[in-house]
Design an enzyme around this catalytic site. Sequence first.
Site, PDB file in Angstrom:
ATOM      1  N   PHE A  69       0.831  -1.198   0.000  1.00 22.91           N
ATOM      2  CA  PHE A  69       0.000   0.000   0.000  1.00 22.91           C
ATOM      3  C   PHE A  69       0.870   1.254   0.000  1.00 22.91           C
ATOM      4  CE2 PHE A  69      -2.269  -3.278   2.367  1.00 22.91           C
ATOM      5  CZ  PHE A  69      -3.576  -3.200   1.897  1.00 22.91           C
ATOM      6  N   ASP A  70       0.473   2.245  -0.774  1.00 21.77           N
ATOM      7  CA  ASP A  70       0.953   3.605  -0.573  1.00 21.77           C
ATOM      8  C   ASP A  70       0.281   4.143   0.686  1.00 21.77           C
ATOM      9  OD1 ASP A  70       2.092   6.134  -1.036  1.00 21.77           O
ATOM     10  OD2 ASP A  70       0.383   6.769  -2.252  1.00 21.77           O
ATOM     11  N   GLY A  71       0.778   5.267   1.204  1.00 26.03           N
ATOM     12  CA  GLY A  71       0.219   5.828   2.418  1.00 26.03           C
ATOM     13  C   GLY A  71      -0.869   6.855   2.169  1.00 26.03           C
TER      14      GLY A  71
ATOM     15  N   PHE B  99      -1.194  -0.842  -4.307  1.00 23.87           N
ATOM     16  CA  PHE B  99      -2.180   0.234  -4.421  1.00 23.87           C
ATOM     17  C   PHE B  99      -1.494   1.591  -4.287  1.00 23.87           C
ATOM     18  CE2 PHE B  99      -4.519  -3.380  -2.590  1.00 23.87           C
ATOM     19  CZ  PHE B  99      -5.595  -3.473  -3.462  1.00 23.87           C
TER      20      PHE B  99
ATOM     21  N   ASP C  37      -2.149   6.053  -5.353  1.00 24.42           N
ATOM     22  CA  ASP C  37      -3.060   7.046  -5.908  1.00 24.42           C
ATOM     23  C   ASP C  37      -2.435   7.850  -7.036  1.00 24.42           C
ATOM     24  OD1 ASP C  37      -2.556  10.152  -4.379  1.00 24.42           O
ATOM     25  OD2 ASP C  37      -1.354   8.394  -3.888  1.00 24.42           O
TER      26      ASP C  37
END
Length: 363
Positions: A214-216, A331, A333
């Site tokens: 995951f990105d943060g 993931f 954004d």
Amino acid sequence: MNLDPVQVMKGPDPMPNTCPTTSNGDSKGPWEDSKDIHENDGPTKKPKSPKPENAVTIAVSSRVLFRTDIEQKVYEEKGVEEYLRYQIQHENEPLAPGPAFPFVKALETVNIQLRELYPASEELFDIVLVTYNHAHVGVRLINTINYHNLFIERFCMTGGSSPIGYLKAWQTNLYLSADAQKVQEALAEGIAAATMFMPDKQMEVSETQLKVAFDGDAVLFSDESERIFKAHGLDKFFEHERENENTLLDHGPLKGFLELLGKLQKKFYAKGHRLDCPIRTYLVTARSAASSGIRALKTLRAWGLEIDEALFLAGAPKGPMLEKIRPHIYFDDQMFHVEGAAEMGAIAAHVPYGIAQKYPRKQ
């Protein structure tokens, strides 16, 4: 690199299609060949699907689970009627794996081990195939699922209608699609969702451990800090993070999914499988550890979430780290990070920027 979630790949197949093509004449087709092989394995009993309220429900579109670039081209160039005829004519030819295929296989691997430890439990991954297709195409999809030995019992074929209402009815915890617009609609309804892409090349991933990265900001966390960076620059971002070090970040669209992964991990820990747990999670963030990492870590701790590995890259490229991790899904954004991941052969999923602050439902 231009990534198109509809045209999933051009050039050599990164996951070669080992499915035999349809035979001509009276010789046996691929389904008969496959049946002969599996019948020799002896009787097998498929497990029951868990109730939606007990399961971690993953809804996957047919266009990311399987390779449908040829079929999509028929639809775009010749229309829906010719598309349906093509699918029916080729329903005895299995579709090749798509970008979500290794992820789904890894979910099933985890389920097998959960059932061994907790035979009566329904706290499992449950996969729902969601497709805009007409029910006529269902025969080919079912044949393909059986050929690849996937355990997918739940189908949702909407015949061109939006699937969002069905996702809510299934109590979906994660929706993976090739349709960016539908992903945004799902996120706006409080459903974790991402647009998946097929890279030009495909790295090998673990067959025994599910790896999710995951990105943060704007993924696990809200995009509060990211909006400050975009509006005022890096120095103001660092100042904001220092001032708010002890203020928890709000949740992002994928926080709930990480919680569910952690819940399943704890079931393995309870049986003495912390070191060999078949689920492993990663935080891969452009944040700097010294100047902005503390707030992220304190937020995760306050949420009661354990991330297995945290990589603070301070703006360094994420691709090399993902090449080392080899996640089943990553993931992010930001599209340029998704493109960088794809260049390394990682399966990446885009969580549209700007949705996180609109996310209406606490998880």
